[in-house]
Each structure stands twice: as structure tokens, then as C-alpha cells.
Design a protein around this motif. Structure first.
Motif, PDB file in Angstrom:
ATOM      1  N   ALA A 178      34.643  60.802  33.296  1.00 21.57           N
ATOM      2  CA  ALA A 178      34.196  62.198  33.342  1.00 21.57           C
ATOM      3  C   ALA A 178      32.742  62.288  33.797  1.00 21.57           C
ATOM      4  N   VAL A 179      31.908  61.395  33.293  1.00 25.36           N
ATOM      5  CA  VAL A 179      30.495  61.372  33.706  1.00 25.36           C
ATOM      6  C   VAL A 179      30.399  61.099  35.209  1.00 25.36           C
ATOM      7  N   ALA A 180      31.204  60.163  35.696  1.00 22.70           N
ATOM      8  CA  ALA A 180      31.189  59.832  37.126  1.00 22.70           C
ATOM      9  C   ALA A 180      31.665  61.019  37.965  1.00 22.70           C
ATOM     10  N   VAL A 181      32.739  61.682  37.537  1.00 19.69           N
ATOM     11  CA  VAL A 181      33.271  62.833  38.286  1.00 19.69           C
ATOM     12  C   VAL A 181      32.252  63.965  38.313  1.00 19.69           C
ATOM     13  N   PHE A 182      31.678  64.277  37.146  1.00 21.56           N
ATOM     14  CA  PHE A 182      30.711  65.369  37.111  1.00 21.56           C
ATOM     15  C   PHE A 182      29.455  65.008  37.894  1.00 21.56           C
TER      16      PHE A 182
END
Length: 194
Positions: A178-182
Motif C-alpha cells: 500500500a505504501v508503494a502504491v500510494f
């Protein structure tokens, strides 16, 4: 009383049950079926909405941003049961549109659920859940700007879906994804608005 949700497919099934008996499905109805102590499933619900064709509705990003902020702030202050104002609970979507989105998400949900398992649990328990809530605040604050860049709201939806799933199945790897996507979506927005 409903059993706690274990995966994405169960969330979609529970929402799908609402479409059988109602022409309009409100957020209040969904919250009641999911449970008012379920922060993870609510983040999943927001993520699904933003990642599905429903994200094309004008103003959806701004509306969902207020929903995300309300949930995340209540997680940060340690509430065990969340509160939502009536203007959010009363918002609804037509049965046909909701069923179309649920059908669209059904097959990917089954595949995603098979890959999930508890791992890196320190990222989702105790202090980790506060980190997830803080990240949700950041995502919620950025979402109104996502109206300006096509498909960026879908990336935020995917990040929120991953965070909600992480809370439900205790999979810390999803938090990192999620951190990577955001981060990628945020970078994309900055590049396209400058």
C-alpha cells in the motif's frame, strides 16, 4: 450479530446480500452489515469503491476522502467503535450500479484471498495500526487533488483496499504494498501537476 470478516470475498458477499432486497443501498446499511467496530472492512469498502467503476462518479474522491479521514482519525484516537455523520450514512447507490461493481470485483477478490496470510504482523498490530491510520490520513488529505489527475483516485483506492485487507487478515506485506502504491500515485500526481 455478524461474524467478523476474514477476507475480501466475504465483504463482497455481505454487500451483495444487501442488493437482493433493496433498490438503493446506503452506506449506513453497509456499515450495519459489516459491523461498527470494523475499521479494516470499512477501509476495504472505500478502497473497493474507489478502485471500481464507481470511482468515475464526479466528486466521489472528495466524498470518500471525508469518509477516510473520519475513520482514520477515530483509529488514531483509539476508538473501539466508530461514528459517522448521517450525511455519509444516508448516501446510497442504485442496486444495479453496485451489483455491476461487485460482479466486476468478484473474480479478482477470489485470487487475492488465496494469496493472503498472516505475516509481518508487527505492521498491523498495536503501534502498526496507528501507522496505518496515519497513512490513511495522508491518503485522505491527498484525495481531493486526485480529482485533477485521471486514474489517481483508483491508485488511492487500491492503497486503501490493501490497508483494509492488511487489518482484516493481519498481513503486513500488504501495508508495504500500500505504501508503494500510494507513493507511486503521489509521485505521478506531482509530476503531472507541476
Amino acid at each position: 450479530m455478524n461474524q467478523p470478516l476474514q477476507d475480501l470475498e466475504q465483504l463482497l458477499d455481505r454487500i451483495g446480500e444487501l442488493t437482493r432486497d433493496n433498490d438503493q443501498v446506503s452506506i449506513g446499511m453497509v456499515v450495519e452489515s459489516v459491523g461498527s467496530r470494523s475499521f479494516g472492512p470499512l477501509l476495504m469498502l472505500i478502497g473497493i469503491t474507489l478502485f471500481s467503476p464507481l470511482s468515475g462518479v464526479p466528486g466521489m474522491s472528495v466524498f470518500m476522502a471525508s469518509f477516510v479521514l473520519l475513520i482514520a482519525i477515530q483509529m488514531l484516537i483509539g476508538r473501539k467503535q466508530f461514528w459517522l455523520p448521517h450525511y455519509i450514512l444516508n448516501r446510497s447507490v442504485e442496486r444495479g450500479k453496485l451489483q455491476k461493481a461487485l460482479d466486476w470485483l468478484g473474480k479478482p477478490a477470489r485470487g487475492i484471498d488465496r494469496a493472503l496470510k498472516p505475516r509481518l504482523t508487527f505492521l498491523v498490530h498495536s503501534g502498526g495500526s496507528y501507522g496505518i491510520a496515519a497513512l490513511c490520513v495522508v491518503v485522505g488529505l491527498c484525495m481531493p487533488f486526485m480529482e485533477l489527475v485521471p486514474f489517481s483516485a483508483s491508485a488511492a483506492g487500491l492503497a486503501l483496499l490493501l490497508l483494509g485487507l492488511a487489518l482484516v487478515v493481519h498481513d503486513g506485506l500488504l501495508v508495504l504494498l500500500a505504501v508503494a502504491v500510494f507513493g507511486a500515485a503521489f509521485t505521478f500526481i506531482i509530476i503531472n501537476t507541476l
